[in-house]
Design a protein around this motif. Structure first.
Motif, PDB file in Angstrom:
ATOM      1  N   ALA A 295      18.697  41.626   7.160  1.00  0.00           N
ATOM      2  CA  ALA A 295      18.928  39.821   7.517  1.00  0.00           C
ATOM      3  C   ALA A 295      19.647  40.485   8.317  1.00  0.00           C
ATOM      4  N   LEU A 296      21.210  41.375   8.229  1.00  0.00           N
ATOM      5  CA  LEU A 296      22.006  41.340   9.659  1.00  0.00           C
ATOM      6  C   LEU A 296      20.874  41.962  10.758  1.00  0.00           C
ATOM      7  N   ALA A 297      20.373  43.377  10.945  1.00  0.00           N
ATOM      8  CA  ALA A 297      19.521  43.213  11.729  1.00  0.00           C
ATOM      9  C   ALA A 297      18.687  42.591  12.757  1.00  0.00           C
ATOM     10  N   ALA A 298      18.047  41.587  11.428  1.00  0.00           N
ATOM     11  CA  ALA A 298      17.154  39.917  12.062  1.00  0.00           C
ATOM     12  C   ALA A 298      18.074  39.231  12.753  1.00  0.00           C
ATOM     13  N   ILE A 299      19.107  38.888  12.764  1.00  0.00           N
ATOM     14  CA  ILE A 299      19.890  38.372  13.163  1.00  0.00           C
ATOM     15  C   ILE A 299      20.214  38.472  14.665  1.00  0.00           C
ATOM     16  N   VAL A 300      21.134  40.358  14.897  1.00  0.00           N
ATOM     17  CA  VAL A 300      20.692  41.023  15.787  1.00  0.00           C
ATOM     18  C   VAL A 300      19.717  40.924  16.971  1.00  0.00           C
ATOM     19  N   VAL A 301      18.293  41.106  16.199  1.00  0.00           N
ATOM     20  CA  VAL A 301      17.414  41.602  17.376  1.00  0.00           C
ATOM     21  C   VAL A 301      17.459  40.157  17.556  1.00  0.00           C
ATOM     22  N   ALA A 302      17.344  38.634  16.910  1.00  0.00           N
ATOM     23  CA  ALA A 302      17.394  37.178  16.839  1.00  0.00           C
ATOM     24  C   ALA A 302      18.237  36.901  18.958  1.00  0.00           C
ATOM     25  N   LEU A 303      19.416  37.521  18.791  1.00  0.00           N
ATOM     26  CA  LEU A 303      20.294  36.813  19.258  1.00  0.00           C
ATOM     27  C   LEU A 303      20.225  37.941  20.736  1.00  0.00           C
ATOM     28  N   ARG A 304      19.665  39.500  20.335  1.00  0.00           N
ATOM     29  CA  ARG A 304      19.638  39.707  21.603  1.00  0.00           C
ATOM     30  C   ARG A 304      18.094  38.929  22.138  1.00  0.00           C
ATOM     31  N   ALA A 305      17.319  38.707  21.769  1.00  0.00           N
ATOM     32  CA  ALA A 305      16.169  38.473  22.070  1.00  0.00           C
ATOM     33  C   ALA A 305      16.469  36.753  22.714  1.00  0.00           C
ATOM     34  N   ALA A 306      17.161  36.262  22.843  1.00  0.00           N
ATOM     35  CA  ALA A 306      18.073  35.004  23.420  1.00  0.00           C
ATOM     36  C   ALA A 306      18.884  35.398  24.328  1.00  0.00           C
ATOM     37  N   GLY A 307      18.480  36.677  24.592  1.00  0.00           N
ATOM     38  CA  GLY A 307      19.967  36.956  25.691  1.00  0.00           C
ATOM     39  C   GLY A 307      21.737  37.282  25.094  1.00  0.00           C
ATOM     40  N   THR A 308      21.776  37.084  24.255  1.00  0.00           N
ATOM     41  CA  THR A 308      23.301  37.294  23.620  1.00  0.00           C
ATOM     42  C   THR A 308      23.525  38.893  23.263  1.00  0.00           C
ATOM     43  N   SER A 309      24.917  39.732  23.635  1.00  0.00           N
ATOM     44  CA  SER A 309      24.616  40.731  22.957  1.00  0.00           C
ATOM     45  C   SER A 309      25.942  40.982  22.189  1.00  0.00           C
ATOM     46  N   VAL A 310      26.004  41.411  20.869  1.00  0.00           N
ATOM     47  CA  VAL A 310      26.103  41.044  19.593  1.00  0.00           C
ATOM     48  C   VAL A 310      26.767  42.715  19.373  1.00  0.00           C
ATOM     49  N   GLY A 311      27.943  42.753  18.748  1.00  0.00           N
ATOM     50  CA  GLY A 311      28.362  44.856  17.886  1.00  0.00           C
ATOM     51  C   GLY A 311      28.505  44.682  17.162  1.00  0.00           C
ATOM     52  N   TRP A 312      28.738  45.787  16.109  1.00  0.00           N
ATOM     53  CA  TRP A 312      29.094  46.001  14.440  1.00  0.00           C
ATOM     54  C   TRP A 312      30.531  45.120  13.847  1.00  0.00           C
ATOM     55  N   GLY A 313      29.757  44.027  13.054  1.00  0.00           N
ATOM     56  CA  GLY A 313      31.013  43.470  12.574  1.00  0.00           C
ATOM     57  C   GLY A 313      31.554  41.608  13.402  1.00  0.00           C
ATOM     58  N   PHE A 314      29.804  41.626  14.389  1.00  0.00           N
ATOM     59  CA  PHE A 314      29.638  40.248  14.641  1.00  0.00           C
ATOM     60  C   PHE A 314      30.370  39.126  14.307  1.00  0.00           C
ATOM     61  N   GLN A 315      29.890  38.775  12.858  1.00  0.00           N
ATOM     62  CA  GLN A 315      29.634  37.845  12.124  1.00  0.00           C
ATOM     63  C   GLN A 315      31.468  37.199  12.146  1.00  0.00           C
ATOM     64  N   PHE A 316      32.472  38.018  11.637  1.00  0.00           N
ATOM     65  CA  PHE A 316      33.546  38.196  11.623  1.00  0.00           C
ATOM     66  C   PHE A 316      34.511  37.785  12.996  1.00  0.00           C
ATOM     67  N   GLN A 317      34.227  37.511  14.031  1.00  0.00           N
ATOM     68  CA  GLN A 317      34.460  36.501  15.072  1.00  0.00           C
ATOM     69  C   GLN A 317      34.042  34.880  14.889  1.00  0.00           C
ATOM     70  N   GLU A 318      33.865  34.702  13.709  1.00  0.00           N
ATOM     71  CA  GLU A 318      33.357  33.811  13.631  1.00  0.00           C
ATOM     72  C   GLU A 318      34.320  33.006  11.647  1.00  0.00           C
ATOM     73  N   PRO A 319      35.801  32.443  12.522  1.00  0.00           N
ATOM     74  CA  PRO A 319      36.545  31.724  11.855  1.00  0.00           C
ATOM     75  C   PRO A 319      35.949  31.293   9.869  1.00  0.00           C
ATOM     76  N   LEU A 320      35.339  30.523  10.398  1.00  0.00           N
ATOM     77  CA  LEU A 320      34.495  30.093   9.451  1.00  0.00           C
ATOM     78  C   LEU A 320      33.800  30.604   8.441  1.00  0.00           C
ATOM     79  N   PHE A 321      32.930  32.065   8.834  1.00  0.00           N
ATOM     80  CA  PHE A 321      32.698  32.866   8.286  1.00  0.00           C
ATOM     81  C   PHE A 321      33.588  33.526   7.261  1.00  0.00           C
ATOM     82  N   VAL A 322      34.286  33.810   7.864  1.00  0.00           N
ATOM     83  CA  VAL A 322      35.267  35.137   7.553  1.00  0.00           C
ATOM     84  C   VAL A 322      36.356  34.311   6.681  1.00  0.00           C
ATOM     85  N   ALA A 323      37.125  32.527   6.379  1.00  0.00           N
ATOM     86  CA  ALA A 323      37.500  31.805   5.598  1.00  0.00           C
ATOM     87  C   ALA A 323      36.118  31.206   4.396  1.00  0.00           C
TER      88      ALA A 323
END
Length: 576
Positions: free
Chosen positions: A405-433
């Protein structure tokens, strides 16, 4: 569980409402994101008073702690550039004049980003329209800024100050005027204005989606028809000791370009040639575009910063193209920070990823979950080998499903022109909460407050909530969620290789990390001799359950720290 769902919903709502809203300072010029102590912002003006129609400059001065950085307009293979939203009634504010950036290489050189450390002034030209009423006008700025070291912390800045507008206003430079002048000198200028000629050479007549190509950026020391021939024929060289940092490319739709080396062919007579390598993604557009970026050169020992804007011919997928015989591109380029020249094959990268996944089990964020699984084996000891193996497989499937699922999200974000890194979802406070709330629920279950199990026949049995195969699957998901913000030896190298590669490679690397993460527990489940080493259940398990519950709460403390950094103390208090 309905009560727990209600509590979780209220917690997340509180965190969302507590997103950082920074008050203006006493003078309306400075704000520190209280949830982000690594960053401070100041709103600066180069004039205290202006007339309608007179040009002036507004700017955001960002100051970072040592080793932290923000991003340039093209953040590179990770990160997000600052987003500035100016609100000045009666005035038009122009684009940001971006200073020349630094080049950062992360994950053993696999990930290249561009940005600024210590301090940067992001200035924009502005002018009040004719007819603007005399008097003070409020200048407001809302900014979203991502500041990074190893981890990244998003922040918001809300700043304001006033400027005097009047038809008879005297020219009044502000105390920050010289600061604007210093940073303006670091903004690249058009190459033609600096009497430098640039030329782009390509290994084929056009670039198609999915193509890999070689290119070169020729820098001519003698500009045609230049008035000052002595100046313009002075030898030019790259402005940095590291050749790869001399040219910083802008983002080109679907095309990645990296510098691989430099040479001084005779035809440039005092100039130099930067060799490039590029890759066009399979879904890149095929219309004509431009090769843009910034270039640092030295002339007579003095640095000059140039804007690069050259043709980049494109063609549709499958269209015929002509290979071009460019002798300066024939030799293989020197090593560059990309997988093709890293010495790692795909098989080697997968093995590195597997080893990195195994080592992740020893990281403090994953260790509590692994300890709970080993404790669960003590409860399963009275069952047969098939039952134990079933739990090991369920845990492994949960880990692999999460990594896919993480790989699919990375691929989708990259196709949309967004650069992401390892642990990118932890930049969203609601996810961490949400993760923190789930861990608290797990800890309460281990403390015996309730039994978290879908099998009602086992609710009365102490520890039964830790032995369900469905829960083993869920714990596999949780292990991945907690593992992603952790770094371990070899993980950065493998992930960097994946992010710079194809979709299939991203999935292969992520699944290899996941299998490595699940492998220790799976082996214990699969080898009966190892499983027998786990002590049988008894009164000691009650104390162990409590200890593991406190270990999970320790992880929650770490997550609270992340929420405080990302969304401020108000959000942290709401989560508490």
């Amino acid at each position: 569980m309905s009560r727990l769902s209600l509590v979780l919903g209220l917690v997340l709502a509180g965190v969302a409402q507590a997103a950082p809203q920074l008050p203006d300072s006493a003078h309306g010029t400075t704000a520190t994101d209280r949830g982000n102590p690594r960053l401070e912002g100041r709103l600066l003006l180069d004039r205290d008073a202006v007339q309608p129609g007179q040009s002036f400059h507004v700017g955001l001065l960002l100051s970072m702690d040592p080793h932290w950085h923000v991003y340039w307009r093209n953040s590179g293979q990770s990160g997000v550039p600052p987003q500035l939203h100016w609100k000045v009634e009666g005035a038009d504010v122009g684009p940001i004049a971006w200073p020349f950036p630094q080049v950062f290489r992360e994950s053993d050189g696999f990930i290249t980003t561009y940005g600024y450390t210590d301090e940067v002034l992001l200035a924009s030209p502005a002018a009040f329209r004719e007819g603007t009423a005399d008097g003070p006008v409020e200048v407001r700025l809302d900014a979203d800024v991502l500041v990074c070291e190893v981890q990244c912390i998003p922040g918001e800045l809300h700043l304001s100050r006033s400027i005097q507008v009047g038809a008879l206003a005297a020219d009044a430079p502000s105390a920050d005027y010289e600061r604007f002048e210093r940073w303006a000198a670091r903004v690249p200028q058009p190459a033609g204005a600096q009497a430098v000629e640039l030329e782009a050479l390509y290994s084929q007549s056009a670039i198609r989606p999915g193509d890999s190509f070689r290119a070169a950026l020729g820098v001519h020391a003698c500009a045609q028809g230049a008035a000052d021939v002595k100046k313009t024929c002075a030898a030019l060289g790259p402005a940095t000791d590291r050749i790869e940092d001399a040219f910083v490319p802008d983002r080109v739709d679907g095309v990645e370009v990296l510098v691989t080396g430099a040479s001084r062919p005779d035809f440039l007579s005092g100039g130099f040639l930067l060799t490039l390598k590029g890759n066009a993604s399979a879904n890149a557009s095929h219309g004509d575009s431009r090769l843009r970026g910034v270039l640092g050169v030295t002339r007579a020992g003095k640095p000059e910063l140039l804007e690069v804007d050259l043709p980049l011919p494109r063609a549709a997928k499958g269209a015929p193209v002509t290979p071009l015989d460019v002798p300066w591109l024939a030799a293989p380029p020197p090593a560059a920070p990309a997988p093709a020249s890293s010495g790692l094959s795909l098989l080697q990268a997968i093995l590195v990823a597997l080893l990195g996944g195994v080592i992740l089990n020893a990281m403090p964020c994953v260790l509590p979950v692994l300890a709970i699984k080993v404790f669960g084996l003590a409860e399963l000891a009275r069952h047969g080998r098939g039952e134990i193996l079933r739990h090991g497989l369920a845990y492994t499937i949960g880990v692999l499903a999460s990594m896919a699922a993480l790989a699919a999200i990375v691929v989708a974000l990259r196709a949309a022109g967004t650069s992401v890194g390892w642990g990118f979802q932890f930049q969203e406070p609601l996810f961490v909460a949400a993760v923190a709330a789930v861990l608290v629920v797990f800890a309460l279950s281990l403390f015996g407050v309730f039994e978290f199990s879908l099998d009602t026949s086992r609710i009365a049995n102490a520890g039964a909530g830790a032995t369900g195969a469905r829960r083993s699957f869920f714990e596999g998901l949780l292990a991945v969620v907690l593992a992603t913000p952790c770094t371990a030896p070899f993980v950065g190298t493998a992930v960097g290789f994946a992010f710079a590669s194809s979709t299939a490679t991203i999935f292969a690397i992520f699944l290899a990390i996941g299998f490595g993460l699940a492998l220790p527990f799976l082996l214990v489940c699969a080898v009966p001799a190892w499983a027998r080493l786990v002590p049988r259940s008894g009164p000691w398990t009650v104390q162990l359950r409590a200890a593991l519950g406190f270990a999970l709460l320790g992880t929650v403390v770490w997550l609270l720290w992340i929420v405080g950094r990302a969304a401020g103390p108000d959000a942290q208090a709401a989560l508490l």
